[in-house]
Design a protein around this motif. Structure first.
Motif, short mmCIF file in Angstrom:
data_model
loop_
_atom_site.label_atom_id
_atom_site.label_comp_id
_atom_site.label_asym_id
_atom_site.label_seq_id
_atom_site.Cartn_x
_atom_site.Cartn_y
_atom_site.Cartn_z
N ARG A 155 0.73 -1.15 -0.09
CA ARG A 155 0.01 0.07 0.10
C ARG A 155 0.73 1.34 0.11
O ARG A 155 0.68 2.26 -0.81
N THR A 156 1.75 1.35 0.85
CA THR A 156 2.71 2.44 0.78
C THR A 156 3.45 2.60 -0.54
O THR A 156 3.69 3.68 -0.99
N PRO A 241 -10.32 4.80 -1.80
CA PRO A 241 -10.38 4.51 -0.16
C PRO A 241 -9.14 4.05 0.21
O PRO A 241 -8.77 4.02 1.45
N TYR A 242 -8.68 3.02 -0.52
CA TYR A 242 -7.24 2.22 0.09
C TYR A 242 -6.19 3.05 0.49
O TYR A 242 -5.50 2.51 1.41
N ALA A 244 -6.67 5.89 2.20
CA ALA A 244 -7.07 6.83 2.99
C ALA A 244 -6.16 7.04 4.26
O ALA A 244 -5.78 8.27 4.69
N ASP A 245 -5.51 6.07 4.71
CA ASP A 245 -4.59 6.09 6.06
C ASP A 245 -3.26 5.93 5.44
O ASP A 245 -2.33 5.69 6.49
N ALA A 246 -2.74 5.82 4.14
CA ALA A 246 -1.50 5.57 3.74
C ALA A 246 -0.53 6.67 4.03
O ALA A 246 -0.89 7.81 3.97
#
Length: 246
Positions: A155-156, A241-242, A244-246
Motif C-alpha cells: 500500500r505504501t 479509499p485504500y 485513506a490512511d497511507a
C-alpha cells in the motif's frame, strides 16, 4: 519402501499460464514480443494478441502469427481503438489458465522469465508476482535492473506511484476477475489503478529478484501518450479509499 525414482523425482510441474499482448500500432515490434514468450520454458498455454484498432500493419502481423502458431497463438482484432484497459480485458476474457501475464507489445520477456515468476507463485501464497526489468532506450543497450517496489508494504508503495508494470509481473486469473479487470475509463495509469484495486481487495503480492523483462522505448505510438490526462488519472487513483490512511 519408497522407490528411488520417487526420492529423486523432479520438482512438480509449474502452473499453466496464458500471456495477453495488447497491441496498438506496433507492427514493427509485436512479433518480437510474442516470440520472447513462445520461447519460454515452460511455454505458455496460449498467447492471446489483441490488436487495439491499429492503423498500421499490426493486424496483418498478428494474423500471420496466428497462422504460424495455430495451436499456441490466438489473434483478437478489435474494430476500433478502445485503449489499453479494454484490450487487456478482451484478452483476459479468453484466458483459461490459472495465471495471466500481460506483456506490452514493445517489451520482451528474457529467457527464464516464466520459470522465475511461476516458481515464486508455486512456493508462496500469492496473487501477483513482480520481477525486475531492464530499461532499453534508443541505443538498444539494456540499463541496470529496476524494480520500483522494494518488497515491503504494497500500500505504501502504490501510494507513491505506479510501481508495478504488467510486462514484469504475473497475476492469478481469479484476482483479475475479482476486480473486473482493468478499468477502461483509465486511458493511462490503468495498470496502477488495477494493482491498487487488487491490493484493496486483499490481493497478495510477492517480489522476486530475477530480471524478467526488457522495457523498450522503441519508436512508434504508445498505447497511452497523454501527460495531461495522466496527471488527472493519477489523482483518480490516489483518491481510492485504500489510500485513506497511507
Amino acid at each position: 519402501m519408497q522407490p528411488i525414482s520417487e526420492l529423486f523425482a523432479a520438482d512438480p510441474p509449474l502452473a499453466a499460464y496464458d500471456v495477453v499482448v495488447p497491441c496498438y500500432n506496433r507492427a514493427h515490434s509485436v512479433a518480437d514480443a510474442v516470440e520472447s514468450v513462445l520461447a519460454q520454458d515452460p511455454a505458455p498455454a496460449r498467447v492471446i494478441i489483441v490488436d487495439d484498432g491499429s492503423s498500421d500493419d499490426s493486424a496483418a502481423v498478428i494474423a500471420a502469427l496466428e497462422r504460424q502458431y495455430p495451436d499456441r497463438v490466438e489473434a483478437v482484432l478489435l474494430p476500433r481503438n478502445g485503449g489499453a484497459s479494454n484490450a487487456r480485458n478482451a484478452g483476459a476474457a479468453r484466458a483459461r489458465s490459472d495465471w495471466i501475464a500481460f506483456l506490452d507489445s514493445d517489451d520482451l520477456w528474457l529467457p527464464g522469465a516464466a520459470r522465475a515468476l511461476l516458481s515464486a507463485a508455486a512456493s508462496t501464497t500469492t496473487d501477483i508476482v513482480v520481477g525486475h526489468f531492464a530499461r532499453v532506450e534508443a541505443d538498444g543497450i539494456a540499463q541496470a535492473p529496476e524494480c520500483h517496489w522494494d518488497g515491503g508494504c504494497i500500500r505504501t508503495a502504490l501510494a507513491s506511484g505506479g510501481v508495478i508494470g504488467p510486462s514484469w509481473a504475473i497475476v492469478r486469473r481469479t484476482a483479475v476477475f475479482a476486480v473486473n479487470g482493468f478499468d477502461p475509463s483509465f486511458r493511462n495509469c490503468n495498470d496502477w489503478d488495477f494493482y491498487t484495486r487488487v491490493a484493496a481487495a486483499g490481493g497478495r503480492f510477492t517480489r522476486i529478484e530475477a530480471v524478467v523483462a526488457l522495457y523498450r522505448t522503441v519508436a512508434g505510438d504508445r498505447l497511452v501518450n497523454d501527460s495531461a490526462a495522466g496527471a488527472i488519472n493519477a489523482q483518480r487513483v490516489l483518491a481510492h479509499p485504500y489510500f485513506a490512511d497511507a
